[in-house]
Write a protein that holds these residues in place. Sequence first.
Motif, PDB file in Angstrom:
ATOM      1  N   ILE A  63       5.562  -6.624  -6.592  1.00  0.00           N
ATOM      2  CA  ILE A  63       6.602  -5.593  -6.631  1.00  0.00           C
ATOM      3  C   ILE A  63       6.591  -4.866  -7.974  1.00  0.00           C
ATOM      4  O   ILE A  63       6.772  -3.653  -8.035  1.00  0.00           O
ATOM      5  CB  ILE A  63       7.995  -6.217  -6.371  1.00  0.00           C
ATOM      6  N   THR A  64       6.329  -5.581  -9.048  1.00  0.00           N
ATOM      7  CA  THR A  64       6.258  -4.968 -10.377  1.00  0.00           C
ATOM      8  C   THR A  64       5.154  -3.920 -10.423  1.00  0.00           C
ATOM      9  O   THR A  64       5.359  -2.812 -10.929  1.00  0.00           O
ATOM     10  CB  THR A  64       6.009  -6.041 -11.448  1.00  0.00           C
ATOM     11  N   GLU A  65       3.997  -4.266  -9.881  1.00  0.00           N
ATOM     12  CA  GLU A  65       2.891  -3.307  -9.833  1.00  0.00           C
ATOM     13  C   GLU A  65       3.218  -2.134  -8.908  1.00  0.00           C
ATOM     14  O   GLU A  65       2.830  -0.998  -9.190  1.00  0.00           O
ATOM     15  CB  GLU A  65       1.618  -3.998  -9.352  1.00  0.00           C
ATOM     16  N   LEU A  66       3.943  -2.408  -7.821  1.00  0.00           N
ATOM     17  CA  LEU A  66       4.349  -1.338  -6.903  1.00  0.00           C
ATOM     18  C   LEU A  66       5.285  -0.361  -7.607  1.00  0.00           C
ATOM     19  O   LEU A  66       5.156   0.854  -7.434  1.00  0.00           O
ATOM     20  CB  LEU A  66       5.011  -1.930  -5.660  1.00  0.00           C
ATOM     21  N   GLU A  67       6.204  -0.868  -8.408  1.00  0.00           N
ATOM     22  CA  GLU A  67       7.099   0.005  -9.183  1.00  0.00           C
ATOM     23  C   GLU A  67       6.299   0.916 -10.110  1.00  0.00           C
ATOM     24  O   GLU A  67       6.580   2.116 -10.208  1.00  0.00           O
ATOM     25  CB  GLU A  67       8.085  -0.818 -10.004  1.00  0.00           C
ATOM     26  N   ARG A  68       5.304   0.357 -10.769  1.00  0.00           N
ATOM     27  CA  ARG A  68       4.455   1.164 -11.658  1.00  0.00           C
ATOM     28  C   ARG A  68       3.676   2.217 -10.870  1.00  0.00           C
ATOM     29  O   ARG A  68       3.532   3.350 -11.316  1.00  0.00           O
ATOM     30  CB  ARG A  68       3.489   0.278 -12.428  1.00  0.00           C
ATOM     31  N   LEU A  69       3.152   1.840  -9.715  1.00  0.00           N
ATOM     32  CA  LEU A  69       2.406   2.761  -8.865  1.00  0.00           C
ATOM     33  C   LEU A  69       3.299   3.909  -8.393  1.00  0.00           C
ATOM     34  O   LEU A  69       2.898   5.076  -8.422  1.00  0.00           O
ATOM     35  CB  LEU A  69       1.835   1.997  -7.667  1.00  0.00           C
ATOM     36  N   LEU A  70       4.519   3.584  -7.981  1.00  0.00           N
ATOM     37  CA  LEU A  70       5.466   4.625  -7.567  1.00  0.00           C
ATOM     38  C   LEU A  70       5.796   5.558  -8.724  1.00  0.00           C
ATOM     39  O   LEU A  70       5.849   6.780  -8.551  1.00  0.00           O
ATOM     40  CB  LEU A  70       6.749   3.995  -7.023  1.00  0.00           C
ATOM     41  N   LYS A  71       6.021   4.986  -9.896  1.00  0.00           N
ATOM     42  CA  LYS A  71       6.353   5.793 -11.071  1.00  0.00           C
ATOM     43  C   LYS A  71       5.208   6.742 -11.427  1.00  0.00           C
ATOM     44  O   LYS A  71       5.433   7.879 -11.835  1.00  0.00           O
ATOM     45  CB  LYS A  71       6.665   4.878 -12.261  1.00  0.00           C
ATOM     46  N   ARG A  72       3.998   6.279 -11.231  1.00  0.00           N
ATOM     47  CA  ARG A  72       2.819   7.075 -11.604  1.00  0.00           C
ATOM     48  C   ARG A  72       2.537   8.223 -10.618  1.00  0.00           C
ATOM     49  O   ARG A  72       2.166   9.316 -11.028  1.00  0.00           O
ATOM     50  CB  ARG A  72       1.607   6.160 -11.668  1.00  0.00           C
ATOM     51  N   TYR A  73       2.705   7.957  -9.309  1.00  0.00           N
ATOM     52  CA  TYR A  73       2.279   8.931  -8.302  1.00  0.00           C
ATOM     53  C   TYR A  73       3.400   9.619  -7.514  1.00  0.00           C
ATOM     54  O   TYR A  73       3.189  10.708  -6.999  1.00  0.00           O
ATOM     55  CB  TYR A  73       1.355   8.265  -7.279  1.00  0.00           C
ATOM     56  N   ALA A  74       4.538   8.972  -7.351  1.00  0.00           N
ATOM     57  CA  ALA A  74       5.556   9.479  -6.422  1.00  0.00           C
ATOM     58  C   ALA A  74       6.842   9.878  -7.142  1.00  0.00           C
ATOM     59  O   ALA A  74       7.189   9.296  -8.170  1.00  0.00           O
ATOM     60  CB  ALA A  74       5.863   8.404  -5.390  1.00  0.00           C
ATOM     61  N   PRO A  75       7.554  10.841  -6.564  1.00  0.00           N
ATOM     62  CA  PRO A  75       8.843  11.233  -7.136  1.00  0.00           C
ATOM     63  C   PRO A  75       9.989  10.334  -6.658  1.00  0.00           C
ATOM     64  O   PRO A  75      11.153  10.673  -6.830  1.00  0.00           O
ATOM     65  CB  PRO A  75       9.019  12.665  -6.624  1.00  0.00           C
ATOM     66  N   ARG A 107       0.845  -1.190   0.000  1.00  0.00           N
ATOM     67  CA  ARG A 107       0.000   0.000   0.000  1.00  0.00           C
ATOM     68  C   ARG A 107       0.888   1.251   0.000  1.00  0.00           C
ATOM     69  O   ARG A 107       1.719   1.442   0.874  1.00  0.00           O
ATOM     70  CB  ARG A 107      -0.887   0.005   1.233  1.00  0.00           C
ATOM     71  N   LEU A 108       0.687   2.111  -0.995  1.00  0.00           N
ATOM     72  CA  LEU A 108       1.431   3.369  -1.112  1.00  0.00           C
ATOM     73  C   LEU A 108       0.609   4.490  -0.498  1.00  0.00           C
ATOM     74  O   LEU A 108      -0.559   4.674  -0.850  1.00  0.00           O
ATOM     75  CB  LEU A 108       1.723   3.682  -2.582  1.00  0.00           C
ATOM     76  N   ALA A 109       1.225   5.235   0.423  1.00  0.00           N
ATOM     77  CA  ALA A 109       0.537   6.355   1.069  1.00  0.00           C
ATOM     78  C   ALA A 109       1.454   7.576   1.085  1.00  0.00           C
ATOM     79  O   ALA A 109       2.678   7.457   1.155  1.00  0.00           O
ATOM     80  CB  ALA A 109       0.142   5.994   2.488  1.00  0.00           C
ATOM     81  N   HIS A 110       0.841   8.744   1.012  1.00  0.00           N
ATOM     82  CA  HIS A 110       1.550  10.018   1.122  1.00  0.00           C
ATOM     83  C   HIS A 110       1.090  10.668   2.417  1.00  0.00           C
ATOM     84  O   HIS A 110      -0.088  10.936   2.594  1.00  0.00           O
ATOM     85  CB  HIS A 110       1.224  10.909  -0.081  1.00  0.00           C
ATOM     86  N   ARG A 111       2.018  10.922   3.320  1.00  0.00           N
ATOM     87  CA  ARG A 111       1.679  11.522   4.618  1.00  0.00           C
ATOM     88  C   ARG A 111       1.893  13.026   4.559  1.00  0.00           C
ATOM     89  O   ARG A 111       2.859  13.500   3.984  1.00  0.00           O
ATOM     90  CB  ARG A 111       2.535  10.924   5.719  1.00  0.00           C
ATOM     91  N   TYR A 112       0.978  13.759   5.175  1.00  0.00           N
ATOM     92  CA  TYR A 112       1.061  15.216   5.217  1.00  0.00           C
ATOM     93  C   TYR A 112       1.746  15.667   6.499  1.00  0.00           C
ATOM     94  O   TYR A 112       1.547  15.064   7.552  1.00  0.00           O
ATOM     95  CB  TYR A 112      -0.335  15.832   5.131  1.00  0.00           C
TER      96      TYR A 112
END
Length: 70
Positions: free
Chosen positions: A48-60, A26-31
């Motif tokens: 992990i492959t899907e996590l890499e894609r999720l990180l690429k899409r939403y996180a720097p 689960r990817l979360a952004h904390r304020y």
Amino acid sequence: MPEWSCGCCGRWRVSVELIRGRYRYRLAHRYPAEHGGGANVLGEVGSITELERLLKRYAPVTLADLHEAA
């Protein structure tokens, strides 16, 4: 529950849960507290492959930027 955070600011976090014999990432952004605190869950994936894609899409950040949260 294991959790990893980014080394730059600690606001990007990935948690891992074992649900019905399968791992979920689960990817979360904390304020920051000065902005009200809290977290925004951006997605949940099963590999992990899907996590890499999720990180690429939403996180720097990438998987290499994450380390175990204290």
